[in-house]
Design an enzyme around this catalytic site. Structure first.
Site, PDB file in Angstrom:
ATOM      1  N   SER A 280     -60.331  52.796  14.933  1.00  0.00           N
ATOM      2  CA  SER A 280     -60.378  51.141  15.944  1.00  0.00           C
ATOM      3  C   SER A 280     -61.457  51.265  14.672  1.00  0.00           C
ATOM      4  O   SER A 280     -62.543  51.508  14.850  1.00  0.00           O
ATOM      5  CB  SER A 280     -60.439  51.385  16.933  1.00  0.00           C
ATOM      6  OG  SER A 280     -61.306  52.407  16.972  1.00  0.00           O
ATOM      7  N   ASP A 281     -61.952  49.895  14.843  1.00  0.00           N
ATOM      8  CA  ASP A 281     -63.644  49.719  14.618  1.00  0.00           C
ATOM      9  C   ASP A 281     -63.766  49.448  16.102  1.00  0.00           C
ATOM     10  O   ASP A 281     -63.096  49.899  16.952  1.00  0.00           O
ATOM     11  CB  ASP A 281     -63.765  47.602  14.222  1.00  0.00           C
ATOM     12  CG  ASP A 281     -64.931  47.659  13.657  1.00  0.00           C
ATOM     13  OD1 ASP A 281     -65.740  47.949  14.190  1.00  0.00           O
ATOM     14  OD2 ASP A 281     -64.777  46.134  13.203  1.00  0.00           O
ATOM     15  N   TRP A 282     -65.508  49.317  16.301  1.00  0.00           N
ATOM     16  CA  TRP A 282     -65.999  49.977  17.668  1.00  0.00           C
ATOM     17  C   TRP A 282     -66.331  49.222  19.194  1.00  0.00           C
ATOM     18  O   TRP A 282     -65.863  48.102  18.647  1.00  0.00           O
ATOM     19  CB  TRP A 282     -67.648  50.201  17.452  1.00  0.00           C
ATOM     20  CG  TRP A 282     -68.328  51.272  16.197  1.00  0.00           C
ATOM     21  CD1 TRP A 282     -68.990  52.355  16.948  1.00  0.00           C
ATOM     22  CD2 TRP A 282     -67.527  51.966  15.987  1.00  0.00           C
ATOM     23  NE1 TRP A 282     -69.072  53.849  16.443  1.00  0.00           N
ATOM     24  CE2 TRP A 282     -68.163  53.253  15.631  1.00  0.00           C
ATOM     25  CE3 TRP A 282     -66.393  52.067  14.568  1.00  0.00           C
ATOM     26  CZ2 TRP A 282     -67.710  54.180  14.369  1.00  0.00           C
ATOM     27  CZ3 TRP A 282     -66.215  52.855  14.014  1.00  0.00           C
ATOM     28  CH2 TRP A 282     -66.775  53.780  13.696  1.00  0.00           C
TER      29      TRP A 282
END
Ligand code: BGC
Length: 740
Positions: free
Chosen positions: A255-257
């Site tokens: 996942s992106d952050w």
């Protein structure tokens, strides 16, 4: 005038770099999966959950870290930005941004950049380097992060993705193709829904990810935004359907952050790793996975097989790039000055950074052969962009200010400069050998600039336009730019300088297109040099071109329009973007709607001239859909060769130089409405005066297919295709056709 000292061959160190590639990816996905399966058999449930879960932001030395199991020799994985260097580490080589790499149109340089960046990442103990970038693809010219990627043309972006990934992974770091998918603007990126149609997704936004997967990319980062109302990191059709299904992706999705929004849904729809292992719940730091994932498996909401698949994919990617073979320990901390315990920089990497920066410079205008400069008696150097930020090149966190020369945008995709050669530094180095008098005005004050210009034979005016990631706002620009004007009132500065009747050369350091109409309206503006965001060797690369040691050879990786409205796409404050422009972005839009650009996609001048001749298309393909089974990258026949288009290019000028020959294809009428021309090949040739070279564009089935939404396959339409070969998307030198 000083004689030109033009070089054509790439410096030796680049070929050495490429030749010295580590054996690289030594095993196949099948072998990697087999090794991962053996590990899976001994891992406890807690260890499996730890391998897929981040330890929270700032919980380890890297921007992302996972838990280390004890029953197998597998580390806490270190995930670190970014697409142009290693973020927060010191020293590292700050390479030209992706958009400059794209502007070289040079496969070898893009690959070498990947090799070098990968080597620095590995040297610092990084396992997953968070790049390269193919999204934002760049449909919006002012979008903040376009510069992290290579081009808004999916073909150029796709070629560059594959070269970058193969280069990086050959050095032993896992590449991470991001942001998947449709994160096209910064404003509202955490809430907006991107809603394009299926054909647009395939032919534009997914296209470079095909190349990434085909190049065996180890990981893919899902993005912050929603797609048709569903978060990208819990989107079954996007992750399980397109990426792992249609594209046959075998690596892991992270996942992106903080882009994860659920425990069960994200697990069941294809997410494999959560980063950084905290989320926006209250209390901050509670997590969707970790023990919550274990509970969801225990109560049957997430199948055990899904967790096993996540772990298998993550371990397999680690084996694929050989990280089980003595990968170094992490040698820096993102949170403690980044000082590294090893120096991973090399003179070769610095030279490569200079070469890429030089070869990405696009010469837009050059009246009366004003460039190269030769040996001027005096030169005025004007603008705050000519010098390093007086507070230091790294004074602003994540380069979040536009003070001093612009050589990176801002945000997570940046790194700390080990040094930064500003234009004035490099000009003074040359002036010391030529006896040229340098007059300076290193603010953006028009009156001071005019005074300096009035005291010199020729004026060099430096202007900028910056953008970056939306967590920082710079001079009122919220990541995305508010307009396409030069910053700091650059138009007024150029106007004031040109009004002194001094021949004026404008150098632009910019993250993307700016509107140049005011500048071009000044009769004394004799040349425009487009230098992009060139990284640590900015000044040297620029003087290599300005003083004629090399001819410019970059070509625009996007269109420069006469006005922002001409692009037909802008960022929105609404919570949905219907992507109404569909397939028609950038030059596809300008061509389809017959809008005259100022400088078209693919444009760039040289100090020499090139002639094109003898177009010969030799294509043979069976019309209809792909029939192959899905392999890594898509249907097996999608990347099958269908033939070549060849042509000759001759250097007809007086100096050596390099030309990027470009192939565009027009589809037959039997296809649904398609952009009039689409890039489907390019080759960069270095030629001595009088020398002729052959360009051979290799076409694959995908290059002559459209995405058929009815049959849900790539289809080669029957009929006659048009072939355009030339020096840009509009400077067509040869036309032909082929029929399938
Ligand atoms: C960015 C990613 C980056 C991550 C980690 C996010 O804000 O969108 O591109 O890799 O942060 O720094």
């Amino acid at each position: 005038m000083r004689p030109l000292r033009l070089h054509s061959a790439a410096p030796i160190s680049i070929s050495v770099l490429l030749a010295s590639l580590a054996a690289g990816q030594v095993i196949t996905w099948d072998e990697a999966y087999a090794r991962a399966a053996s590990d899976l058999a001994v891992l406890s449930q807690d260890e499996k959950v730890g391998i897929v879960t981040g330890v929270t932001w700032e919980g380890g030395p890297c921007v992302g870290n996972t838990y280390e199991p004890t029953s197998i020799p597998y580390p806490s994985l270190c995930l670190q930005d970014g697409p142009l260097s290693v973020r927060f580490a010191n020293p590292v080589t700050v390479f030209p941004a992706g958009i400059n790499a794209g502007a070289t149109w040079d496969r070898e340089l893009i690959r070498a950049r990947g090799v070098a960046m990968g080597a620095e990442s590995v040297g610092l103990g990084v396992h997953v380097q968070l790049g390269p970038v193919a999204g934002a693809l760049g449909k919006i010219p002012s979008a903040g992060r376009n510069w992290e990627g290579f081009s808004n043309d999916p073909y150029l972006a796709g070629v560059a993705m594959a070269e970058a990934i193969e280069g990086m992974q050959s050095s032993g770091v896992q590449a991470c193709a991001k942001h998947y998918l449709l994160n096209e603007q910064e404003v509202n990126r955490n809430t907006i829904s991107s809603d394009p149609d299926d054909r647009t997704i395939h032919e534009l936004y997914l296209w470079p990810f095909y190349d990434a997967v085909h190049a065996n990319v180890a990981s893919v980062m899902c993005s912050y935004n929603k797609i048709n109302g569903t978060w990208a990191c819990e989107h079954d059709a996007l992750l399980n359907g397109l990426l792992k299904g249609e594209l046959g992706f075998k690596g892991h999705v992270l996942s992106d952050w903080n882009a994860q929004h659920s425990t069960v849904q994200s697990a069941n729809t294809g997410l494999d790793m959560t980063m950084p292992g905290s989320d926006f719940n209250t209390p901050r730091g509670s997590i969707f996975w970790g023990e919550n994932l274990a509970l969801a498996i225990a109560n049957g909401s997430v199948p055990q097989a899904r967790l096993d698949d996540m772990v298998t994919r993550i371990l397999a990617a680690w084996y694929l790039v050989g990280q089980d073979q003595g990968h170094p320990e992490v040698a820096f901390s993102s949170w403690d000055s980044g000082a590294a315990s090893v120096d991973v920089t090399t003179p070769e990497h610095a030279e490569l950074a200079r070469t890429i920066a030089r070869d990405s410079i696009v010469l837009l205008k050059n009246s009366n052969a004003s460039l190269p400069l030769g040996t001027p008696g005096s030169l005025a150097v004007i603008g705050s962009d000519a010098i390093v930020n007086p507070a230091g090149a790294n004074a602003c966190t994540d380069r979040g200010c536009n003070t001093g020369t612009l050589a990176q945008g801002w945000g997570s995709g940046t790194a700390e400069y080990p040094y930064l050669i500003a234009p004035l530094d490099a000009i003074q180095e040359i002036a010391a050998t030529t006896g040229t008098t340098i007059v300076t005005s290193t603010t953006d004050d028009p009156a001071a600039g005019a005074a300096a210009a009035a005291a010199a034979e020729t004026a060099l005016v430096f202007i900028t336009a910056d953008s970056g990631e939306g967590y920082i706002t710079v001079e009122g620009h919220p990541g995305d730019r508010n307009n396409l004007d030069p910053w700091h009132n650059g138009n007024a500065l150029v106007q004031a300088v040109a009004a002194t009747n001094t021949p004026t050369i404008v150098v632009v350091h910019s993250v993307g297109p700016i509107t140049l109409e005011t500048i071009l309206a000044q009769p004394n503006v004799v040349a425009i040099v487009w230098a992009g965001i060139p990284g640590q060797e900015s000044g040297h690369a620029l003087t290599d071109i300005l003083f004629g040691a090399y001819a410019p050879s970059g070509k625009l990786p996007y269109t420069i329009g006469k006005s922002e409205a001409d692009y037909g796409a802008d960022w929105t404050e609404s919570q949905t973007d219907p992507f109404t422009e569909g397939l028609f972005i950038d030059y596809r839009h300008f061509d389809y709607y017959a809008i005259e650009p100022r400088y078209e996609f693919g444009f760039g001048l040289s100090y020499t001239t090139f002639n094109y001749s003898a177009l010969a298309p030799a294509i043979s393909a069976t019309p209809g859909p792909t029939t192959g089974e899905t392999v890594v990258g898509g249907p097996a026949d999608l990347f099958a060769a269908v033939g070549t288009v060849t042509a000759y290019v001759s250097n007809t000028g007086a100096v050596s130089g390099a030309e990027v020959a470009q192939l565009y294809i027009g589809f037959p009428d039997s296809a649904p409405p398609t952009p009039p021309k689409q890039l489907r090949g390019f080759e960069k040739l270095s030629l001595e005066p009088g020398q002729t070279g052959t360009v051979t564009f290799q076409l694959t089935r995908r290059d002559i297919s459209y995405w058929d939404v009815g049959v849900q396959k790539w289809v080669v339409p029957a009929g006659t295709f048009e072939v355009f070969v030339g020096a840009s998307s509009r400077d067509v030198r040869l036309t032909g056709s082929f029929t399938v």
